[in-house]
Design a protein around this motif. Structure first.
Motif, short mmCIF file in Angstrom:
data_model
loop_
_atom_site.label_atom_id
_atom_site.label_comp_id
_atom_site.label_asym_id
_atom_site.label_seq_id
_atom_site.Cartn_x
_atom_site.Cartn_y
_atom_site.Cartn_z
N ARG A 148 37.38 57.60 149.47
CA ARG A 148 37.42 57.25 150.89
C ARG A 148 36.00 57.10 151.41
NH1 ARG A 148 41.67 56.47 149.51
NH2 ARG A 148 43.70 57.01 150.39
N PHE A 149 35.80 56.12 152.28
CA PHE A 149 34.52 55.97 152.96
C PHE A 149 34.56 56.81 154.23
CE2 PHE A 149 34.78 52.36 150.17
CZ PHE A 149 33.47 52.22 149.70
N THR A 150 33.58 57.68 154.38
CA THR A 150 33.61 58.65 155.48
C THR A 150 32.90 58.14 156.73
OG1 THR A 150 31.65 59.72 154.52
CG2 THR A 150 33.80 60.62 153.92
N GLN A 151 32.20 57.03 156.62
CA GLN A 151 31.62 56.36 157.78
C GLN A 151 32.07 54.91 157.75
OE1 GLN A 151 27.39 56.98 158.55
NE2 GLN A 151 27.20 54.92 159.40
N ASN A 152 32.57 54.40 158.88
CA ASN A 152 33.20 53.07 158.90
C ASN A 152 32.25 51.95 159.30
OD1 ASN A 152 35.44 55.19 159.81
ND2 ASN A 152 36.42 53.59 158.62
N ARG A 153 31.27 52.24 160.13
CA ARG A 153 30.49 51.17 160.76
C ARG A 153 29.02 51.24 160.34
NH1 ARG A 153 29.78 50.97 167.32
NH2 ARG A 153 28.79 48.92 167.51
N TYR A 154 28.47 50.07 160.01
CA TYR A 154 27.07 49.97 159.60
C TYR A 154 26.47 48.68 160.14
CZ TYR A 154 28.20 53.50 156.03
OH TYR A 154 28.60 54.63 155.39
N ARG A 155 25.14 48.66 160.23
CA ARG A 155 24.43 47.41 160.44
C ARG A 155 23.96 46.92 159.08
NH1 ARG A 155 23.87 45.45 165.09
NH2 ARG A 155 22.34 43.96 164.33
N LEU A 156 24.08 45.63 158.85
CA LEU A 156 23.73 45.08 157.53
C LEU A 156 22.28 45.34 157.16
CD1 LEU A 156 25.63 41.68 157.41
CD2 LEU A 156 26.13 43.75 156.14
N GLN A 157 21.41 45.38 158.16
CA GLN A 157 19.99 45.61 157.88
C GLN A 157 19.76 47.01 157.31
OE1 GLN A 157 18.46 44.85 161.80
NE2 GLN A 157 18.58 46.98 162.43
N LEU A 159 21.63 48.25 154.94
CA LEU A 159 22.13 48.23 153.57
C LEU A 159 21.26 47.31 152.73
CD1 LEU A 159 25.93 47.99 154.39
CD2 LEU A 159 24.52 50.04 154.17
N GLU A 160 20.24 47.86 152.15
CA GLU A 160 19.21 47.07 151.45
C GLU A 160 19.80 46.23 150.32
OE1 GLU A 160 15.01 47.81 149.02
OE2 GLU A 160 16.10 49.49 149.91
N GLY A 161 19.59 44.92 150.41
CA GLY A 161 19.98 44.01 149.34
C GLY A 161 21.46 43.62 149.30
N PHE A 162 22.27 44.20 150.20
CA PHE A 162 23.71 43.96 150.08
C PHE A 162 24.11 42.54 150.48
CE2 PHE A 162 28.20 44.41 151.38
CZ PHE A 162 28.71 44.78 150.15
N VAL A 163 23.51 42.02 151.55
CA VAL A 163 23.84 40.66 151.98
C VAL A 163 23.47 39.65 150.90
CG1 VAL A 163 23.38 38.85 153.68
CG2 VAL A 163 23.63 41.21 154.42
N ILE A 189 29.25 45.51 140.07
CA ILE A 189 28.00 45.74 140.82
C ILE A 189 28.31 45.95 142.30
CG2 ILE A 189 25.83 44.69 141.57
CD1 ILE A 189 25.72 43.25 138.87
N ILE A 190 29.20 45.12 142.84
CA ILE A 190 29.61 45.26 144.25
C ILE A 190 30.16 46.65 144.51
CG2 ILE A 190 31.42 44.57 145.89
CD1 ILE A 190 29.32 42.60 146.12
N LEU A 197 25.49 52.88 148.57
CA LEU A 197 24.86 52.65 149.88
C LEU A 197 25.61 53.29 151.03
CD1 LEU A 197 23.91 48.86 149.62
CD2 LEU A 197 22.35 50.80 149.57
N LEU A 198 26.95 53.32 150.95
CA LEU A 198 27.76 53.81 152.05
C LEU A 198 28.15 55.27 151.84
CD1 LEU A 198 27.79 50.75 152.45
CD2 LEU A 198 30.21 50.89 153.06
N LYS A 199 28.46 55.95 152.92
CA LYS A 199 28.84 57.36 152.85
C LYS A 199 30.30 57.48 152.40
CE LYS A 199 25.54 58.91 156.33
NZ LYS A 199 25.35 59.56 157.65
N THR A 200 30.52 58.26 151.35
CA THR A 200 31.88 58.42 150.80
C THR A 200 32.14 59.90 150.51
OG1 THR A 200 31.30 58.29 148.44
CG2 THR A 200 31.55 56.20 149.62
N ASN A 201 33.37 60.17 150.05
CA ASN A 201 33.71 61.54 149.61
C ASN A 201 33.48 61.71 148.11
OD1 ASN A 201 35.75 59.95 148.60
ND2 ASN A 201 37.43 61.17 149.44
N VAL A 202 32.81 60.75 147.48
CA VAL A 202 32.55 60.80 146.03
C VAL A 202 31.25 61.57 145.77
CG1 VAL A 202 32.01 59.42 143.98
CG2 VAL A 202 33.76 58.66 145.60
N SER A 203 31.28 62.47 144.81
CA SER A 203 30.07 63.19 144.41
C SER A 203 29.40 62.44 143.27
CB SER A 203 30.42 64.61 143.95
OG SER A 203 29.29 65.24 143.40
N ARG A 204 28.17 61.97 143.52
CA ARG A 204 27.43 61.22 142.51
C ARG A 204 26.42 62.11 141.79
NH1 ARG A 204 24.25 57.86 144.52
NH2 ARG A 204 24.51 58.18 146.75
#
Length: 318
Positions: A148-157, A159-163, A189-190, A197-204
């Motif tokens: 699950r993604f724990t934060q829903n909203r981001y500005r693309l700027q 997220l480095e390199g994602f666009v 890769i996506i 890059l995004l906040k999730t409940n996954v432990s890396r």
């Protein structure tokens, strides 16, 4: 954000009936309902490409359309606002999205979006199975309830390199020659990029660190087999939450902590009963010694584990 990600080559509808466009979206991108304004005749446009397990979609309804869905079930939606504005109503929150902002919708999130007349979006549909497979490949710990993604909203700027990565994926999807291995590589890769890059409940946490944590816990259990070990003790010893503890045992032992401890106790009893040099007067004494207070259940568990009763093991010792 003014530049489209999909070109005219991917156009499916141009100034078409919004309900026809909605029906196509239901079939390929995700189940939803639309509510059109009471006046006017908005015309919708849609571009779409299938790329390995991803769906790439660019859509505008041409009017102030409300889009709703109880949940997306087995898919994630990543939505980027290209033009106009969009009102997003989430769980006990309400926010306006502006061009260049990204919205991530989890499978169990209700969808309630209202597009402005000039709203245009890019939507990336990702199956749950893709993100789970990525976690497995990277050896990342995911909770039992799923990614699950724990934060829903981001500005693309942010997220480095994602666009740029999305642009490459769209370019590959519109290519005349699509190679399956390349498209699968891009989808992985996506997924990895999003989980990083995004906040999730996954432990890396690094695999070696996870393994070291489990080894420390296993050593603690082996050193205290005659004690009544509870899961809270183990979590405290490892300085992790109970949820992480259960995930750790699922990954490295394939069982719950309690089942693992019970198995280790049985294995130690079996070793003692089988070893003539080990001083054992009777089965009852050693069972109680390791915390098995119900002797009938103990004998049953022992027989399931080793194919014979503990008394038989004791008789057969050489």
């Amino acid at each position: 954000m003014n530049s489209p990600l999909l070109s005219e080559r991917s156009m499916v509808f141009e100034r078409g009936d919004p309900y026809e466009v909605s029906g196509y979206v239901n079939q390929h991108v995700g189940n939803h309902c639309i509510r059109l304004p009471a006046v006017g005749h908005p015309l919708a446009s849609l571009s779409h490409r299938k790329f390995a397990s991803l769906d790439l979609c660019q859509i505008s309804y041409g009017g102030s359309v409300r889009v709703t869905s109880p949940a997306l079930e087995n898919i994630f939606h990543l939505q980027i606002l290209l033009k106009g504005h969009c009102l997003w109503k989430g769980r006990e929150q309400e926010k306006f999205l502006a061009p260049g902002e990204l919205l991530l919708i989890n499978p169990d999130d209700p969808v309630d979006l209202t597009y402005s007349d000039d709203c245009e979006k890019f939507i990336l549909k990702l199956p749950v199975s893709l993100l789970e497979a990525t976690c497995n490949e990277q050896r990342w710990l995911k909770p039992s309830e799923g990614v699950r993604f724990t934060q829903n909203r981001y500005r693309l700027q942010e997220l480095e390199g994602f666009v740029g990565l999305l642009g490459l994926v769209c370019q590959e999807a519109e290519s005349d020659l699509i190679l399956p291995r390349i498209s699968e590589h891009y989808t992985q890769i996506i997924a990895s990029k999003l989980l990083t890059l995004l906040k999730t409940n996954v432990s890396r946490e690094e695999l070696c660190a996870q393994a070291a944590s489990f080894e420390r816990i296993a050593h603690y259990i082996d050193s205290n087999l005659k004690q009544d070990i509870c899961v809270e003790q183990l979590a405290s010893q490892a300085h992790i939450s109970l949820r992480s503890l259960y995930a750790l045992f699922e990954r490295y032992a394939g069982s719950t902590p309690k089942s693992y401890i019970r198995r280790k106790k049985l294995e130690q009893i079996n070793a003692c009963l089988s070893d003539p040099s080990c001083s054992v007067r009777n089965v009852t004494e050693i069972a109680l010694d390791y915390g098995f207070l119900h002797l009938g259940r103990f004998s049953e568990s022992y027989k399931i584990a080793f194919g014979e009763l503990p008394s038989d093991t004791l008789k057969h010792r050489v």
